[in-house]
Design an enzyme around this catalytic site. Sequence first.
Site, mmCIF file in Angstrom:
data_model
loop_
_atom_site.group_PDB
_atom_site.id
_atom_site.type_symbol
_atom_site.label_atom_id
_atom_site.label_comp_id
_atom_site.label_asym_id
_atom_site.label_seq_id
_atom_site.Cartn_x
_atom_site.Cartn_y
_atom_site.Cartn_z
ATOM 1 N N SER A 32 0.759 -1.136 0.016
ATOM 2 C CA SER A 32 0.161 -0.096 -0.102
ATOM 3 C C SER A 32 0.737 1.068 0.043
ATOM 4 C CB SER A 32 -0.974 -0.075 1.322
ATOM 5 O OG SER A 32 -1.645 -1.158 1.161
ATOM 6 N N ARG A 36 1.636 3.993 -3.357
ATOM 7 C CA ARG A 36 0.992 5.604 -2.904
ATOM 8 C C ARG A 36 2.304 6.283 -3.392
ATOM 9 N NH1 ARG A 36 -2.511 2.465 -0.583
ATOM 10 N NH2 ARG A 36 -4.720 3.293 -0.064
ATOM 11 N N ARG A 128 -14.027 -5.870 -11.776
ATOM 12 C CA ARG A 128 -14.036 -5.356 -10.552
ATOM 13 C C ARG A 128 -14.745 -3.893 -10.611
ATOM 14 N NH1 ARG A 128 -8.164 -6.499 -7.684
ATOM 15 N NH2 ARG A 128 -9.332 -5.864 -5.800
ATOM 16 N N SER A 173 -12.505 1.361 -0.983
ATOM 17 C CA SER A 173 -11.801 2.719 -0.776
ATOM 18 C C SER A 173 -10.870 3.141 -1.553
ATOM 19 C CB SER A 173 -11.004 2.710 0.800
ATOM 20 O OG SER A 173 -9.817 1.822 0.643
ATOM 21 N N GLU A 316 -8.932 -7.396 4.642
ATOM 22 C CA GLU A 316 -7.922 -8.096 4.010
ATOM 23 C C GLU A 316 -7.246 -9.249 4.888
ATOM 24 O OE1 GLU A 316 -4.901 -4.404 4.894
ATOM 25 O OE2 GLU A 316 -4.527 -5.505 3.070
ATOM 26 N N LYS A 413 1.928 -11.651 -6.147
ATOM 27 C CA LYS A 413 1.195 -10.498 -6.086
ATOM 28 C C LYS A 413 1.775 -9.427 -4.893
ATOM 29 C CE LYS A 413 -3.491 -8.698 -5.336
ATOM 30 N NZ LYS A 413 -3.433 -7.929 -6.951
#
EC number: 2.5.1.19
Length: 436
Positions: A32, A36, A128, A173, A316, A413
């Site tokens: 994450s 970002r 998705r 989100s 998650e 992943k």
Amino acid sequence: MPNLTAPAHLPWTAPTAPGPVTATVRLPGSKSMTARALVLGALSLGATTLRAPLRARDTELMAAGLRAMGCHVSTADDNLWLLRPRPLRGPARVDVGGAGTVLRFLPPIAALADGAVVFDGDGRSRTRPMAPLVGALRDLGARVDYGGGLPLTVHGIGRLTGGEVTMDASASSQLVSGLLLAAPEFDRGVVVRHAGPPVPRAPHLRMTVQMLRAAGAGVDDGRPDVWVVEPGRLNGRAWDIEPDLPAAAAFLAAALVTGGTVTVAGWPRSGLQPGGRLLELLRRMGGAPTLTRQGLVMRGTGTVHGITADLADAAELIPVLAALAAVADGPSHLHGVAHLDGHETDRIAALVTALGALGADVTRDHDGLRIRPRPLRGATVATRDDHRLAHAAAVLGLAVDGVRLDDVTCTAKTLPEFPRLWSTMVHGAASFGGQD
């Protein structure tokens, strides 16, 4: 240029622990935070560096997508990535693979490019939820060709008007974060209002806001379900990427299942990820976490307790928590996660099938799982290209002989070294993993 094609399927038998696990693991950086930091760097003045980033399929796809739009992103050094912004441009094609972050974060960036940018991805990505983000981009002045799924094309003209927009972000989100990350470059910034059921994974939105502020953006998130980002230039900076705490969940769970002790080195004392929520849940399930100079130490007794928990802000974690619940001393109810049917797979349905194949008594309700422990047996688990499902199967394999994953490559992943790290932990290495 790295090979970003999905690796071929590889079956794997999860190792069974011969006794209490005792190990120290060093995990790679947060997916994450890495994602970002890359996006913010692409919009900043000056260079951006990422120390200890996550090198995995999702983050490589993010870097490749930014390169396709003209940014210079060097990932030659595993421990230090460098990004130099360039004018964003098309025509370009971006492969989102199965990465939700690439799918939701880069279209708003493409709206700032000069030229057309086409997005496509894996089969699951084509279904998705994207309509709320596409609608918001159109309301903010972007031209987007979208027929209800991928591929989609963003026709950038080098700028975006911005302004106020209302959207339903209850599916993810990331729909809000994608707009916020690009918003400082919009002529009028952005005011995003959410209208609908609660936005899941609020801690990730807080991460977005905190990282925007750290890069120099003016952000007001003081009102519920409203986010305001002022127009202005971001500053390139050095990011120290925290260890990936969601990936740590499986390793910490190993201490609970085996009655052992697992230390995650480099655990941040105060960070951007919701590590406190993970520790609270594991504590309730029987773990004893202690933060030391060496890292986060988790001790287990070999007895796991069932819990009732709302996981809307930590969805998650549900695969690993569900695995723990399947070997607990009482029933569990994990709820607040109806939105997971829009992730890599329908994760709730996948968990019901996977745990059921191993003999667990699992039922699905309107927004989660009810799990009643009973004796488990070995079986093959279909991972469905879901890295978190693979982690959950590995946790159960500690206590159950013959747990086989039909494909372990899905762990690439977010944690390409997972099979090696996991096997090394189970077989007794005192310390292993990435760099200090």
